[in-house]
Write an enzyme that holds these catalytic residues in place. Sequence first.
Site, PDB file in Angstrom:
ATOM      1  N   TRP A   1       0.238   4.689  12.744  1.00 21.74           N
ATOM      2  CA  TRP A   1       0.102   4.617  11.236  1.00 21.74           C
ATOM      3  C   TRP A   1      -0.673   5.618  10.595  1.00 21.74           C
ATOM      4  CZ3 TRP A   1       3.438   2.578   8.059  1.00 21.74           C
ATOM      5  CH2 TRP A   1       3.063   2.494   6.639  1.00 21.74           C
TER       6      TRP A   1
ATOM      7  N   GLU B   1       4.499  -7.629   7.470  1.00 22.24           N
ATOM      8  CA  GLU B   1       3.443  -8.106   7.422  1.00 22.24           C
ATOM      9  C   GLU B   1       3.186  -9.265   6.211  1.00 22.24           C
ATOM     10  OE1 GLU B   1      -0.081  -5.584   6.607  1.00 22.24           O
ATOM     11  OE2 GLU B   1      -0.060  -4.748   8.703  1.00 22.24           O
TER      12      GLU B   1
ATOM     13  N   ASP C   1       0.734  -1.302   0.122  1.00 23.88           N
ATOM     14  CA  ASP C   1       0.110   0.018  -0.005  1.00 23.88           C
ATOM     15  C   ASP C   1       0.837   1.263   0.212  1.00 23.88           C
ATOM     16  OD1 ASP C   1      -2.206   1.809   0.261  1.00 23.88           O
ATOM     17  OD2 ASP C   1      -2.270   1.473   2.671  1.00 23.88           O
TER      18      ASP C   1
ATOM     19  N   GLU D   1       1.800  -0.510  14.301  1.00 25.83           N
ATOM     20  CA  GLU D   1       0.781   0.171  13.348  1.00 25.83           C
ATOM     21  C   GLU D   1      -0.633   0.185  14.010  1.00 25.83           C
ATOM     22  OE1 GLU D   1       0.483  -0.480   9.385  1.00 25.83           O
ATOM     23  OE2 GLU D   1       2.510  -0.836   8.872  1.00 25.83           O
TER      24      GLU D   1
ATOM     25  N   TYR E   1      -5.787  -3.275  13.187  1.00 27.94           N
ATOM     26  CA  TYR E   1      -6.534  -2.308  12.548  1.00 27.94           C
ATOM     27  C   TYR E   1      -8.119  -2.565  13.162  1.00 27.94           C
ATOM     28  CZ  TYR E   1      -3.088  -0.158   9.939  1.00 27.94           C
ATOM     29  OH  TYR E   1      -1.622   0.602   9.913  1.00 27.94           O
TER      30      TYR E   1
ATOM     31  N   LYS F   1      -4.070   7.990   6.476  1.00 24.68           N
ATOM     32  CA  LYS F   1      -3.809   7.699   7.883  1.00 24.68           C
ATOM     33  C   LYS F   1      -2.884   8.598   8.486  1.00 24.68           C
ATOM     34  CE  LYS F   1      -5.850   3.019   7.663  1.00 24.68           C
ATOM     35  NZ  LYS F   1      -5.592   2.988   6.085  1.00 24.68           N
TER      36      LYS F   1
HETATM   37  C1  BDP Z   1      -1.070  -2.123   6.855  1.00 25.01           C
HETATM   38  C2  BDP Z   1       0.331  -1.993   6.265  1.00 25.01           C
HETATM   39  C3  BDP Z   1       0.610  -0.546   5.564  1.00 25.01           C
HETATM   40  C4  BDP Z   1      -0.726   0.147   4.980  1.00 25.01           C
HETATM   41  C5  BDP Z   1      -1.567   0.052   6.219  1.00 25.01           C
HETATM   42  C6  BDP Z   1      -3.073   0.641   5.692  1.00 25.01           C
HETATM   43  O1  BDP Z   1       1.521  -2.521   6.706  1.00 25.01           O
HETATM   44  O2  BDP Z   1       1.510  -0.623   4.621  1.00 25.01           O
HETATM   45  O3  BDP Z   1      -0.631   1.211   4.697  1.00 25.01           O
HETATM   46  O4  BDP Z   1      -1.981  -1.419   6.791  1.00 25.01           O
HETATM   47  O5  BDP Z   1      -3.945  -0.051   5.355  1.00 25.01           O
HETATM   48  O6  BDP Z   1      -1.245  -3.352   7.106  1.00 25.01           O
HETATM   49  O7  BDP Z   1      -3.010   1.785   5.795  1.00 25.01           O
END
Ligand code: BDP
Length: 585
Positions: A538, A400, A162, A493, A456, A557
């Site tokens: 993050w 990841e 991403d 993150e 998340y 983010k």
């Molecule tokens: C995480 C990834 C990161 C992404 C983030 C996202 O490590 O690179 O940018 O999610 O979705 O899983 O913002």
Amino acid sequence: MLYPQNNRSRISIPLDGVWRFLLLDAPHDASQPLTGGRLMPVPSSYNDIYEGREIRDHVGCVVYERTFALPPTSEDHVAILRFDSVTHHGDVYLNGVHLGGHKGGFLPFEFDVTDGLDPKEGNRLTVVVDNILDHTTLPVGTVEERCFPALGARRVNLPNFDFFNYSGIHRPVSLNLMPKAHIRDITFDGRGDGSFSCSVERVGDEPVEISIKDGTRLLWSGTGSEQRGVVHAIIPWDVDHPKLYDLEVVSGEDAYTLSVGFRSVEAKKDGLYLNGERIYLKGFGKHEDSPVGGRRLDQVYNVKDLALMKWMGANSLRTCHYPYSEQFLDLCDRMGILVIDEAPAVGMHTTFTATGMKIDVHTPTWETLRTASHHRDVMSDLIRRDKNHPSVIMWSIANEPASEEAGARRYFEPLFDLARALDPQKRPVTFVTHGEASWDTCEVAPLCDVLVLNRYFGWYHEEGNIEVGAALLSQELDCYHAAYPNLPIMLGEFGADAVSGLHDSTPTMFSEEFQRDLVAAYCTVLDSKGYIFGEHVWNFADFATAESVKRVQGNKKGVFTRERKPKACAWYLKDRWGRENHENR
Ligand code: BDP
């Protein structure tokens, strides 16, 4: 690998500037000078310099070219051509002759061009850059040939990660003149108690003298390429007092001065220790990303970003998801920021692409990817490049990966062994887990010195529900802790997209208030667990990524916008991290 420097024995000639540039759709003939094309700044990503998808979304090769003349040189010198990074594959030609190629977009490479330079006439330097990412590269991408009605076949290159696939000559290019017998490498390991070891690798056999200085004050000196000793009354390097000393090495006609710090890092059951004291990591996952220049080396943004982090009371970051420039690490050394230094190993799964889109046909990751030997190369090049930085406190082998899939341990175990064997300072080694890898399925967690989790809940899972998200986080952390009671854990993150300027009185997704509240709820959970040793939000700033319905002109983010303006969450974190008693919680 030593960074070029100018001193009494070495001359470093920058070859940055505005080069000639062409998008390629056929192999390039470098025997002839490049005609036509456009002008392209180096260093820079090329994608955003001119308008249109033809350049922004270009898949495949481009060519860069420039000419240069030499200053007067001596017969006793060698000439080393250095590229700090070319993303992702560079083939280099000097005066039409192929010097070699380099795979991997985030680490430096060099060629000895002593015999290829024309000292009288001009020299022509040509670089063919390929940005294709596939199952043999790091980061990992997927190349597909797609057929569209009336348009025919089109090649698409989907990133498995991403962030935007910025490409080009991203960091400086230089020609470096130094004595034939010269210092090739220096390895320094200085501890918080003043003890140190130092080893010097040479080309040739000249004697070596080493001295450690504080300004003009000589603190220690010795003769010989392998040294051990103690410097009494040193000031240890730490985040509040990032004290650096000069390590001066002289060997025959050559000399090199390395900035070094003395500090000890250790991971213990109850946390991370810096110079014998427990330290809590506060900070961010970042990107090298800024408007117009993309992923170019940009010292204006670098200093600004670290200054903003200091302003907030942050003390650390992770170089997501690739090695950052050497200049950036120098700044972290000088400004007192702790770095988790990450390999460019991201997208190591075959289940989904950049923005979480599921792939229909899933082949098992560890039977599909062909990255193992390249992963070993980037790991050893990364450690060779960054081993001397006091700011670097930990290695992250990947972000990841599909660590829950069969075969992950077999893939990663040799890489953990390699990192431990290569690092003279024996820093903790880890990797970063994604949400699919739980405490009972992750095959790689047992290899780690500390655990770093990305989660998340409340965003990608239980969307919009912060209360449930926090409860799930709490449960997940406790499960991991119960399974690995001897490994401290940090959140690598967590966060939520917020479009700057979107507000809501009842915080809903994408508003600044929602981002702030989700981060605050996570922090409350973290504060309730004694085994947590850090929190990295993050992301530091909004950044460019592949287009999808999940992204509004990039990943939002960031706690700062892409232009580095604070969102509401920045003020929350500044308040939290700035509090006196937070440091040693
Ligand atoms: C995480 C990834 C990161 C992404 C983030 C996202 O490590 O690179 O940018 O999610 O979705 O899983 O913002």
